[in-house]
Each structure stands twice: as C-alpha cells, then as structure tokens.
Scaffold this active site. Sequence first.
Site, PDB file in Angstrom:
ATOM      1  N   GLY A  12     -23.694  16.606  26.546  1.00 57.32           N
ATOM      2  CA  GLY A  12     -23.301  16.829  25.161  1.00 57.32           C
ATOM      3  C   GLY A  12     -24.168  17.886  24.498  1.00 57.32           C
ATOM      4  N   ASP A  13     -23.803  18.242  23.271  1.00 56.11           N
ATOM      5  CA  ASP A  13     -24.540  19.235  22.477  1.00 56.11           C
ATOM      6  C   ASP A  13     -24.563  20.606  23.152  1.00 56.11           C
ATOM      7  OD1 ASP A  13     -25.270  17.088  20.743  1.00 56.11           O
ATOM      8  OD2 ASP A  13     -26.839  16.554  22.166  1.00 56.11           O
ATOM      9  N   GLY A  15     -22.576  23.022  22.487  1.00 57.88           N
ATOM     10  CA  GLY A  15     -22.024  24.073  21.611  1.00 57.88           C
ATOM     11  C   GLY A  15     -20.500  24.105  21.660  1.00 57.88           C
ATOM     12  N   LYS A  16     -19.889  22.944  21.961  1.00 58.86           N
ATOM     13  CA  LYS A  16     -18.422  22.883  22.047  1.00 58.86           C
ATOM     14  C   LYS A  16     -17.779  23.212  20.710  1.00 58.86           C
ATOM     15  CE  LYS A  16     -18.774  18.629  23.305  1.00 58.86           C
ATOM     16  NZ  LYS A  16     -20.240  18.559  23.426  1.00 58.86           N
ATOM     17  N   GLY A  40     -21.467  15.185  17.169  1.00 58.71           N
ATOM     18  CA  GLY A  40     -21.648  16.072  16.024  1.00 58.71           C
ATOM     19  C   GLY A  40     -21.467  17.497  16.483  1.00 58.71           C
ATOM     20  N   HIS A  41     -20.624  18.228  15.789  1.00 54.93           N
ATOM     21  CA  HIS A  41     -20.424  19.631  16.130  1.00 54.93           C
ATOM     22  C   HIS A  41     -20.948  20.469  14.976  1.00 54.93           C
ATOM     23  CE1 HIS A  41     -18.060  18.414  19.427  1.00 54.93           C
ATOM     24  NE2 HIS A  41     -16.965  18.150  18.772  1.00 54.93           N
ATOM     25  N   THR A  42     -21.620  21.552  15.305  1.00 55.55           N
ATOM     26  CA  THR A  42     -22.080  22.471  14.267  1.00 55.55           C
ATOM     27  C   THR A  42     -21.319  23.779  14.399  1.00 55.55           C
ATOM     28  OG1 THR A  42     -24.242  21.490  14.537  1.00 55.55           O
ATOM     29  CG2 THR A  42     -24.131  23.509  13.236  1.00 55.55           C
ATOM     30  N   GLN A 225     -19.187  14.761  23.209  1.00 52.28           N
ATOM     31  CA  GLN A 225     -20.211  14.452  24.235  1.00 52.28           C
ATOM     32  C   GLN A 225     -20.039  15.356  25.466  1.00 52.28           C
ATOM     33  OE1 GLN A 225     -18.536  11.274  23.085  1.00 52.28           O
ATOM     34  NE2 GLN A 225     -20.010  11.034  21.470  1.00 52.28           N
ATOM     35  N   THR A 302     -27.957  12.530  14.433  1.00 51.06           N
ATOM     36  CA  THR A 302     -29.068  11.593  14.266  1.00 51.06           C
ATOM     37  C   THR A 302     -30.387  12.275  13.918  1.00 51.06           C
ATOM     38  OG1 THR A 302     -29.551  11.802  16.602  1.00 51.06           O
ATOM     39  CG2 THR A 302     -28.088  10.000  15.977  1.00 51.06           C
ATOM     40  N   SER A 414     -22.209  32.936  24.714  1.00 50.69           N
ATOM     41  CA  SER A 414     -22.623  32.797  23.315  1.00 50.69           C
ATOM     42  C   SER A 414     -24.102  33.156  23.212  1.00 50.69           C
ATOM     43  CB  SER A 414     -22.374  31.354  22.864  1.00 50.69           C
ATOM     44  OG  SER A 414     -22.848  31.172  21.569  1.00 50.69           O
ATOM     45  N   GLY A 416     -25.777  33.289  20.088  1.00 55.49           N
ATOM     46  CA  GLY A 416     -26.263  32.886  18.767  1.00 55.49           C
ATOM     47  C   GLY A 416     -25.267  31.926  18.164  1.00 55.49           C
TER      48      GLY A 416
HETATM   49  P1  GDP Z   1     -21.566  20.372  20.311  1.00 59.70           P
HETATM   50  O1  GDP Z   1     -21.611  18.941  19.927  1.00 59.70           O
HETATM   51  O2  GDP Z   1     -21.318  20.556  21.768  1.00 59.70           O
HETATM   52  O3  GDP Z   1     -20.614  21.160  19.466  1.00 59.70           O
HETATM   53  O4  GDP Z   1     -22.996  20.981  20.073  1.00 59.70           O
HETATM   54  P2  GDP Z   1     -23.942  20.833  18.776  1.00 59.70           P
HETATM   55  O5  GDP Z   1     -23.258  21.350  17.588  1.00 59.70           O
HETATM   56  O6  GDP Z   1     -24.512  19.466  18.699  1.00 59.70           O
HETATM   57  O7  GDP Z   1     -25.179  21.731  19.208  1.00 59.70           O
HETATM   58  C1  GDP Z   1     -25.086  23.042  19.402  1.00 59.70           C
HETATM   59  C2  GDP Z   1     -26.061  23.720  18.452  1.00 59.70           C
HETATM   60  O8  GDP Z   1     -26.334  25.001  18.941  1.00 59.70           O
HETATM   61  C3  GDP Z   1     -25.518  23.923  17.056  1.00 59.70           C
HETATM   62  O9  GDP Z   1     -26.559  23.881  16.134  1.00 59.70           O
HETATM   63  C4  GDP Z   1     -24.918  25.330  17.110  1.00 59.70           C
HETATM   64  O10 GDP Z   1     -24.885  25.995  15.865  1.00 59.70           O
HETATM   65  C5  GDP Z   1     -25.901  26.004  18.024  1.00 59.70           C
HETATM   66  N1  GDP Z   1     -25.353  27.050  18.877  1.00 59.70           N
HETATM   67  C6  GDP Z   1     -24.120  27.136  19.451  1.00 59.70           C
HETATM   68  N2  GDP Z   1     -24.074  28.217  20.247  1.00 59.70           N
HETATM   69  C7  GDP Z   1     -25.290  28.825  20.180  1.00 59.70           C
HETATM   70  C8  GDP Z   1     -25.869  29.962  20.812  1.00 59.70           C
HETATM   71  O11 GDP Z   1     -25.262  30.639  21.615  1.00 59.70           O
HETATM   72  N3  GDP Z   1     -27.168  30.240  20.510  1.00 59.70           N
HETATM   73  C9  GDP Z   1     -27.906  29.502  19.642  1.00 59.70           C
HETATM   74  N4  GDP Z   1     -29.157  29.862  19.398  1.00 59.70           N
HETATM   75  N5  GDP Z   1     -27.400  28.406  19.052  1.00 59.70           N
HETATM   76  C10 GDP Z   1     -26.106  28.078  19.315  1.00 59.70           C
END
Ligand code: GDP
Length: 426
Positions: A12-13, A15-16, A40-42, A225, A302, A414, A416
């Site tokens: 998980g986490d 960057g999906k 949680g997705h950002t 996840q 969390t 990716s 950033g």
């Molecule tokens: P998800 O649950 O798979 O969507 O992942 P999360 O959102 O929990 O975690 C991914 C984190 O990495 C988030 O804070 C995104 O903004 C950040 N992110 C995604 N792609 C990149 C990347 O290529 N580089 C960096 N530095 N951050 C990234």
Amino acid sequence: MAITVVVGAQWGDEGKGKITDILAEDADLVVRYQGGNNAGHTVVIGDEEFKLHLIPSGILHPDCTCIMADGTVVDPEVLAEEIKCLQERGYSCDNLRVSCNAHVIMPYHRLLDGLAEEARGGKSIGTTRRGIGPAYTDKTARMPQPVRFGDLADGQKLRGLIADQLAQKNVIIQQLYQHPPLNPHEVFEEVWASAQLVSKYAADTHKIVQGSAQAGEQIILEGAQGTFLDLDYGTYPFVTSSHPVAGGACLGTGVGPTAIDQVTLVCKAYTTRVGAGILPTEAPDEAAQELRDRGCEYGTTTGRPRRCGWLDGVVLHSAAMINGATSVALTQLDVLDTLAKIPVCIGYEIEGVLLDTVPAWAEELVKVRPVYEELAGWQQPLGEAREWTQLPPAARAYVERVAEIAGVPVGMISVGPSREQTIIVD
Ligand code: GDP
C-alpha cells in the site's frame, strides 16, 4: 484504455491515488472496489493537496462518475465528512455513487476493533481501529443481517437492524471485553444523522458499470492497499480484510475478468510498510530514516511513520504475476535522488536456494535472506523531468532494471507528487 485496474504492488501507499487521478482525466468512471477508510490516497493539484480516504480519486474530475462498489465498507460519518470537505473546496460530489450492497461500518464495529486490538496486547495486528475488519467479519457471518448502504435511507429498518446486531454484539462487548453495552437508540441517532446526508448517493452500481462497459467507455477500477496486504496473497495475519489484488476488481463491481484490458501495477521505487508483519528489505535505521524523510513516509490516514526499505524485486515480480500486470507505474523515483548507490533485492536466499517469487507460506517468508545488487544513483533532482530523455542515464538504467525484474514494461514514471511530475513512457 477501456477497462483498467490500478493496483498496488507492495504493502500500500504506492501512490495509487496520484496515478488514478492522472488516468481519470480520460475516464468516464472510476470505481473503488474494496477497502474502507483505513486506506488513504493523496492527490496534489497545483498547490492544493487532497487527502481522500473513502471516495475514489476520480472525484476531482467532475465529468467522471465515481463509484464505491459492493466490496468497499463505508463509514457514513466519515463519508459525510469527506463529502463536506470536498464541497467546501468546490467539488460538488454529485458524481458520486455508492453501491446499495456495500456494508456499513457502524459504531459497534469501531468499538469492537479497538477492544480486540487492546485484548491482543503485544500480539496486536496493527489495525487502524476504524471498524473495517469487524464490518467485513459481519459481512461474511451474514446473520443477524448487517447494515448495508441501501438500508441507510429507511430509518425504521435501520433501527431494527441495529437492535438485532446489538442483541448479539452487546454480549461480546460485555462478557468478552467487560465493556459497558451500547444503547441501540444512541447508536441509531449517531448513524442516522449522517445516514440522512449520504443515503442519496446509494445506487445499483452494477448497472452503471455494466452500461458504461457496454458503451465502450473508459473505466478505472481502483484498488486500495496493496498486493501483499491481500487477505489471501498477503502476509497473513498482517493483512487487510478484503482483496486489493486485480482479481478483487471483479468482486462486486459488475464486470468479469475477460472485460479487463489493462492492469497498471503501481510500484514505489523503494518499499514501505505500515504496522506489523514481515518486510524482508527493511533498511537499517539511518537509511530508513532518510527514505522516510525524503518520501514523507507518514500514513495519510493515521499519521503513523512507515517502515522503509529497498525495492524488493521478488515482491514486484510476484505482484506482476498475481495481478496479471500489463504495465508498471513506477512512483517516488525522485525520493532516491540523493543516493550514490541504490540496493535492489533480486532474490531471496533460503537454505542455499535462491527464490524469485514470494513464498506463499508466511513461516517460510520469515526465514528468507534478501540478495541485493547495487545500482548506481544519479545524485541529481528528477522533479523537473517530463520526458524519458530528460532522465539521467543512471535513472533510466534503474527504471529499465525495474521493468526487467517485473517482466512487464514501465509505462509511467512519477518524479514528484503533483500531476505534472509524471513521465509517460512509450
Ligand atoms: P496511495 O494510497 O497508494 O494513493 O498512496 P498515498 O497517498 O498513501 O502515498 C503516496 C504519497 O506519495 C502521497 O503523499 C503522494 O502525494 C506522494 N507521491 C505520489 N507520487 C509521488 C512521487 O513520485 N514522488 C514523491 N516525492 N511523492 C509522491
């Protein structure tokens, strides 16, 4: 694109959320197929950051219909709050639909989740205590009938279902955990307040998905996840209660496996994991802290610090096979910018034998010793790169090695968090 599954390769986490948001630009539908508000997705758009826990990442594209399918579990209080936050930022959420069949996380699920974790003491499995596991448990137990999203519109029915549930749950709450019982009326009042706000989003989502598929529209099936948190494929019992793998995308969405055209496997350029469980390539403290700081590796939901380590090629190779991946989206490559040498695990050694897939039996997995190769770092910032040719040779070599290990091409890179910081590879 037609029907594409977006699935996490690791724990998980990965960057999906960002990858789904980019693909959603051309999509008519984004369907989240499992999980609850433990994910949680950002998504970053310009200077704005959106943290989504339940609602699919496509919600930021108003022309795209977003669906939470049968396989999700929905906490109406959290959903109401998430909708309110998005509306305050100018996103109406009129494009959201929730399957009538999705099970509802109730206050007693949250309570039981916390009580069970506390009772496990040192053997806790690290749940988020948001009631997700107990809600899925009730779904499979079936009797007494749990509350589903379609029940939220009918106050009288909801009252009855809560009374039936609490008749059983209060016995467990009092006798097993020595906790005061929950009052059915109070539980109803708590849930009813948010039920009235969210029940209008209920729909027969199979019909929507099937109609869209038949019309040849672009559909994204978004997993939460990652592969190794899957209830079957994951490192049991340190797993989630549902099926994040691409196969899970057919459970309750309305489409079958042959309708799926592409599977985008989202893989972080290194490895992270939240909570307990095996992590073969976990880095030593100092290196892990550097990855954590550079990658802001603290949970979206969390705030927990994530455990960090090197890219695990065995995990990636297995995930590509388990999910039937057609391409890899490699994320967070920029997090590795400062390193002179980058270890990548290319096999597991166990009793003199070298494995290139993750052993299914977790007790074997704890015995493996990761075998690394070291790739050269590029030691320059990648954040401005927008095309393959703008990447330094060492970064391209890293990506090419990832594709080789996965056995499928890398289609997106990716560099950033923002939408623009993405390279589409031909
Ligand atoms: P998800 O649950 O798979 O969507 O992942 P999360 O959102 O929990 O975690 C991914 C984190 O990495 C988030 O804070 C995104 O903004 C950040 N992110 C995604 N792609 C990149 C990347 O290529 N580089 C960096 N530095 N951050 C990234």
